[in-house]
Design an enzyme around this catalytic site. Structure first.
Site, PDB file in Angstrom:
ATOM      1  N   THR A  31     191.286 -30.972  22.733  1.00  0.00           N
ATOM      2  CA  THR A  31     191.886 -31.331  21.452  1.00  0.00           C
ATOM      3  C   THR A  31     191.317 -32.680  21.044  1.00  0.00           C
ATOM      4  O   THR A  31     191.143 -33.569  21.878  1.00  0.00           O
ATOM      5  CB  THR A  31     193.426 -31.422  21.571  1.00  0.00           C
ATOM      6  OG1 THR A  31     193.934 -30.168  22.029  1.00  0.00           O
ATOM      7  CG2 THR A  31     194.044 -31.749  20.217  1.00  0.00           C
ATOM      8  N   ASP A 143     174.052 -25.645  20.603  1.00  0.00           N
ATOM      9  CA  ASP A 143     175.247 -25.112  19.938  1.00  0.00           C
ATOM     10  C   ASP A 143     175.303 -25.575  18.486  1.00  0.00           C
ATOM     11  O   ASP A 143     176.312 -26.076  18.019  1.00  0.00           O
ATOM     12  CB  ASP A 143     176.504 -25.545  20.690  1.00  0.00           C
ATOM     13  CG  ASP A 143     177.713 -24.666  20.330  1.00  0.00           C
ATOM     14  OD1 ASP A 143     177.502 -23.535  19.840  1.00  0.00           O
ATOM     15  OD2 ASP A 143     178.851 -25.107  20.538  1.00  0.00           O
TER      16      ASP A 143
END
Length: 670
Positions: A31, A143
């Site tokens: 997070t 990515d």
């Protein structure tokens, strides 16, 4: 009755320094929070790994990824890369502290539809510039996707999340064959062999550019396994399939970036950037300003913001963590027959991007932590029984095959050593070594730049350590034919060769037209370090001058004065003049003091002297009548009077026939 869930991290002081202020995004692995650094008094983003991921046999690999992200970002210094400031552990909390980027990610722009061609190309330019910095230090991002492209409040683009970044020669797959990445953007070589090079990032950028231009991915609406299969076996459809008005040059660029054979793509982001800039410069303004109509052509659902995990350290929409058991991974060797169960389907209404795993940039075990702990207790119980029965034999076998005895640390002293010395150190430690090469500005050729795993990190006793060996400073060849070419062409040739073009200087030149290259700061055809800023001296055309005064001067003197000012001379037909001597300049065009440039032409009119005119016969006329007749004919008059001009009659005139206009006629009156 409504239920309110409070994030326990809000208000927490991490490591006695970072005060958590608000949650930005949440994903399956971590997070991201907005926080205040009390020590330096600045706003930062703190990325906190979910505590349960550090448990069990795979916990170390997740913690390792966190550390790897910090190390990878620490090797980069580029305004287009989100900086990582700090990494640490506070109790059970593993965290990264990053640059906080107020703004949005590219996914939120794509949710509104395709981008204008100019905007799509400008974003791609900035993404490639950031990736180029990574490729120059031997890193591959692995990515690249809209969620990892951040746009700050000043519209500057930054690339985030180097958690999957690895050295150029390190394969994408883990030791167990798990593929990490987002399937919609994976290059074929990653799916088939797990290998990656800088060209792997170029492929992902090509898919990203296709998505920005068309508003959808190349294979929308298909399952992840179908998308993976098509990446391997089919060329990507050109953007013009969905947007027919796109120029063929755009299709060709996307096709070059997304060639299935990595050798046919630009070798790295720097080469791709040069090709992209050349394309953008060639497109008309109306094409750059135009955007595809949203929904035109085959369309697919768009992914929800945050579905790719908390990659962006700036504002974003939260995405729930992937459910336990939904994060399986596909073997890179079995890509042609991947069972659908290996992929977690994350498609929901409005999505167009699907991912190889439920948490797309992280391979999570398919078992729940509870089941894993339960199985661990069973294994421990059986080991105890076997140790008791076998008198410790089984315990010893386990210790040296899978237990702590099977591992050692990567020795020190490898980085900076000559490659032969480093290989000797590895051999003495009982480890194998393989080498890969990369250019490096600071490490001498033949010396080790870095290792993977890094110094002091665990490696199996019979494992292999990759040595990244320096090739020294990358040298590039200066193109020939720069002098005499147009400035734009010369700068494009230098960029294609990999050079940075420094600020140009101007010089006046009588022969070279404005914009033509006069000089280059380095010798054409020479070999120079890749970071050499090549500067051009460009012609500004002839220098400005003021036209000198040459009226009344002789022809020779006038030509000399004008030549000294760099001006050329042309002549009009001579004209008669009673004021300017024959052969001198009667008139000039342009006139004195006019603005001109060297090599301009000044037109001169020379004096032909006075005209020959007929002299009136005034003998017998009165003095006044004779004077008027001669003056009207263009002559001056002088009068000699005898006896006071008593009879007022012209008796003689000294000139008759023809005479030069303006000459004097003498009269005798008596």
């Amino acid at each position: 009755m409504a239920t309110t869930t409070t994030d326990p991290q809000l208000g927490r002081l991490v490591d006695g320094r970072y005060e958590i202020v608000a949650r930005v995004a949440r994903g399956g692995m971590a997070t991201v929070y907005r926080a205040r650094d009390r020590r330096l008094g600045r706003e930062v983003a703190v990325k906190i790994m979910h505590p349960h991921l550090a448990e069990g046999v795979d916990g170390a690999s997740f913690v390792s990824r966190f550390r790897r992200e910090a190390r990878a970002s620490a090797r980069l210094s580029h305004p287009g890369v989100v900086a990582v400031f700090d990494q640490g552990v506070d109790g059970d909390t593993s965290y990264l502290t990053m640059e906080y980027v107020p703004g949005h990610n590219l996914r939120s722009e794509l949710r509104d539809g395709p981008l204008p061609v100019g905007r799509a190309l400008d974003v791609t330019v900035q993404v490639l510039a950031a990736l180029g910095a990574a490729h120059r230090v031997g890193l591959v991002h692995r990515d690249v996707k809209p969620e990892n492209v951040l746009v700050d409040d000043e519209d500057r683009v930054k690339v985030a999340d180097f958690g999957l970044a690895r050295a150029v020669t390190e394969v994408t797959s883990t030791a167990t064959g798990t593929i990490l990445g987002t399937v919609a953007y994976l290059a074929p070589e990653v799916i088939t062999s797990g290998g990656c090079t800088p060209a792997t990032d170029v492929y992902a950028v090509g898919v990203l550019l296709h998505e920005m231009l068309t508003g959808t991915l190349p294979y929308p609406g298909e399952t992840p396994v179908q998308v993976a299969f098509r990446h391997v076996h089919e060329d990507l459809p050109p953007p013009s399939v969905r947007v027919p008005w796109l120029p063929a040059e755009v299709d060709a660029l996307v096709a070059s970036f997304t060639a299935r054979d990595a050798a046919r793509r630009p070798a790295h982001a720097g080469a791709a950037l040069a090709a992209l800039r050349a394309l953008r410069a060639s497109l008309a303004d109306d094409v750059l300003a135009r955007a595809a109509v949203p929904g035109a052509g085959p369309a697919g659902p768009a992914p929800a913001d945050g579905a790719d995990g908390p990659d962006a350290p700036g504002p974003g929409t939260e995405a729930p963590a992937a459910p336990a058991g939904a994060a399986g991974a596909a073997s890179a060797d079995d890509v042609d027959e991947i069972p659908a169960a290996f992929f977690a389907d994350v498609a929901t209404t409005g999505q167009v991007t699907e991912h190889l795993v439920a948490e797309p940039t992280t391979a999570l075990p398919a078992e729940t932590p509870v089941r894993r702990r339960r199985r661990g207790r069973v294994v421990v119980a059986w080991v105890c029984v076997l140790v008791t029965l076998a008198g410790g034999g089984v315990g010893g076998w386990w210790w040296f095959t899978d237990g702590p005895g099977a591992w050692t640390d990567v020795p020190t002293g490898l980085v900076g050593a000559a490659v032969q010395d480093a290989e000797t150190r590895l051999d003495r430690a009982g480890l194998g070594g393989r080498t890969t090469e990369t250019y490096h500005d600071d490490v001498a050729a033949g010396e080790v730049v870095s290792t993977e795993p890094g110094t002091g990190e665990p490696v199996r006793r019979d494992g292999v350590v990759t040595l990244v060996v320096s090739l020294g400073v990358e040298m590039l060849t200066v193109p020939a034919g720069l002098v005499g070419s147009a400035q734009d062409d010369a700068e494009a040739a230098l960029a294609d060769a990999g050079f940075t073009v420094g600020p140009s200087s101007g010089a006046y030149d009588d022969e070279a037209p404005r914009g033509e290259v006069l000089e280059v700061s380095v010798k054409e055809g020479s070999t120079q370090p890749h970071d050499t800023a090549v500067r051009l001296t460009v012609s500004q055309g002839p220098a400005p001058v003021q036209v000198p005064q040459v009226v009344g001067r002789s022809q020779e003197d006038a030509e000399g004065d004008l030549a000294a000012a760099g001006l050329r001379v042309d002549y009009a037909d001579p004209e008669h003049s009673t004021d300017v001597a024959e052969g001198n300049v009667l008139r000039q065009d342009p006139e004195q003091g006019s603005d001109a440039v060297r090599t301009d032409t000044i037109t001169l009119t020379l004096s032909a002297g006075p005209r020959e005119v007929a002299v009136p016969d005034v003998v017998g006329m009165s003095e006044q009548e004779a004077t008027d007749a001669l003056v009207d004919a263009g002559f001056d008059v002088e009068v000699n009077r005898y006896l006071g001009g008593l009879l007022d009659t012209v008796r003689f005139q000294d000139v008759d026939g023809k005479a030069p206009e303006g000459s004097t006629v003498t009269l005798t009156v008596w």
